[in-house]
Design an enzyme around this catalytic site. Structure first.
Site, PDB file in Angstrom:
ATOM      1  N   HIS A 288     -10.419  15.890 -12.395  1.00 36.85           N
ATOM      2  CA  HIS A 288     -11.035  16.279 -11.133  1.00 36.85           C
ATOM      3  C   HIS A 288     -12.370  16.985 -11.335  1.00 36.85           C
ATOM      4  CE1 HIS A 288      -8.627  19.861 -12.222  1.00 36.85           C
ATOM      5  NE2 HIS A 288      -9.534  20.564 -11.557  1.00 36.85           N
TER       6      HIS A 288
ATOM      7  N   TRP B  53       0.845  -1.194   0.000  1.00 42.66           N
ATOM      8  CA  TRP B  53       0.000   0.000   0.000  1.00 42.66           C
ATOM      9  C   TRP B  53       0.877   1.238   0.000  1.00 42.66           C
ATOM     10  CZ3 TRP B  53      -2.735   1.099   5.324  1.00 42.66           C
ATOM     11  CH2 TRP B  53      -1.868   0.844   6.383  1.00 42.66           C
TER      12      TRP B  53
ATOM     13  N   HIS C 201     -16.237  25.952  -4.956  1.00 44.61           N
ATOM     14  CA  HIS C 201     -14.895  26.244  -5.465  1.00 44.61           C
ATOM     15  C   HIS C 201     -14.758  27.694  -5.909  1.00 44.61           C
ATOM     16  CE1 HIS C 201     -11.141  25.908  -7.564  1.00 44.61           C
ATOM     17  NE2 HIS C 201     -11.668  25.880  -8.772  1.00 44.61           N
TER      18      HIS C 201
ATOM     19  N   HIS D 235     -16.248  29.036 -14.847  1.00 44.56           N
ATOM     20  CA  HIS D 235     -16.317  28.899 -13.396  1.00 44.56           C
ATOM     21  C   HIS D 235     -17.391  29.819 -12.817  1.00 44.56           C
ATOM     22  CE1 HIS D 235     -12.391  26.936 -13.885  1.00 44.56           C
ATOM     23  NE2 HIS D 235     -12.505  26.513 -12.646  1.00 44.56           N
TER      24      HIS D 235
ATOM     25  N   HIS E  54      -7.803  19.775  -6.663  1.00 45.12           N
ATOM     26  CA  HIS E  54      -7.965  20.016  -8.103  1.00 45.12           C
ATOM     27  C   HIS E  54      -6.736  19.521  -8.857  1.00 45.12           C
ATOM     28  CE1 HIS E  54     -11.654  22.342  -7.350  1.00 45.12           C
ATOM     29  NE2 HIS E  54     -11.044  22.558  -6.199  1.00 45.12           N
TER      30      HIS E  54
ATOM     31  N   ASP F 190     -15.103  19.964 -10.013  1.00 45.14           N
ATOM     32  CA  ASP F 190     -15.264  21.270  -9.375  1.00 45.14           C
ATOM     33  C   ASP F 190     -16.676  21.380  -8.812  1.00 45.14           C
ATOM     34  OD1 ASP F 190     -12.740  22.044 -10.124  1.00 45.14           O
ATOM     35  OD2 ASP F 190     -13.376  23.474 -11.653  1.00 45.14           O
TER      36      ASP F 190
END
Length: 266
Positions: A80, A68, A86, A215, A76, A82
């Site tokens: 990824h 492991w 954010h 955004h 981010h 958002d």
């Protein structure tokens, strides 16, 4: 008293179609590794950590029966998600963080708008409302609560320097213009917007009005973003379903995730 319910014919058919190959699963996710470039902001601002991984044990004196790793990265990083929290425009909305988004909103039909030729010719290419209307004339109106995915083939840039594409004037990557970002939110009621580049906005998005309009409009309306996608060229313009659940980070603004698409098979 049994609480069991009868199997859903729809879900039974889905499982059968997956096993039979009538529905295929396409991975839209970049491999998360230290070599994958992270978002870079001006040096006076806070920076996203790159992905780091360290081995804890590998069938050795540190752990004889197991392998492991520990890893660290910013929310981010890599492919990824958002969340609305954010961006400043979505900071006061309800259910705006990855741990509070209703899970049914993480699955939706995909509309893939092919801008690959234009983006190859111009790395600063901005997808426009006209592009969307041309797509709709051929494929039908974008349905409510769909993922709109901007295909640019940017993910085929395997060199991190070429993928980031900086010069002395900043970053040069494709994205939507301000008009189409607002149009998709207000007139098409989309679920979220996805790109193959390192952000949902173009690299020169700061110079648009408002700055970084994807955004601003998406998150201000409680919609979501997916970036650093890959394999969009394997999806049909319509007919796929995207599954995109982020990690359940308390008050998280986003997270790396595994984005999967269900597409018609043979």
């Amino acid at each position: 008293m049994s609480t069991a319910t009868a199997a859903s014919p729809t879900l039974t058919a889905l499982v059968a179609d997956l096993l039979d190959g009538r529905i295929r699963v396409v991975d839209l996710t970049q491999t998360l590794a230290p070599e994958f470039p992270q978002i870079v902001l001006p040096p006076e601002m806070g920076q996203c950590l790159p992905f780091r991984i360290e081995e804890v044990s590998r069938y050795d004196e540190r752990g004889p029966g197991w392998y492991w790793n520990n890893f660290s990265c910013g929310e981010h990083t890599g492919t990824h998600f958002d969340a609305p929290i954010h961006w400043i425009s979505g900071r006061d909305l309800p259910n705006n963080a990855v741990d509070t988004i209703p899970v049914e909103r993480l699955i939706g039909p995909a509309c893939v708008i092919d801008c690959s030729k234009a983006a190859t010719a111009d790395p600063d290419y901005l997808m426009t409302k006209a592009d969307v209307l041309r797509w709709e004339a051929e494929h039908g109106r974008i349905p409510p609560r769909a993922w709109v995915l901007m295909r640019t083939d940017w993910s085929k840039r395997t060199d991190p320097v070429e993928y980031q594409n900086f010069d002395e004037t900043g970053q040069h990557t494709p994205g939507p213009d301000a008009e189409v970002a607002r149009f998709l939110v207000e007139e098409r009621d989309l679920l979220g917007f996805g790109t193959e580049a390192i952000g949902t906005d173009a690299g020169q998005g700061f110079h648009q009005r408002p700055p970084y309009p994807c955004h601003y409009y998406m998150h201000g309306a409680g919609r979501y973003g997916l970036q650093c996608l890959t394999n969009l060229d394997l999806l049909p313009p319509t007919g796929a379903v995207v599954i995109a659940p982020p990690l359940k980070i308390r008050q998280g603004s986003g997270s790396p995730l595994r984005v999967l698409a269900l597409v018609p098979g043979r």
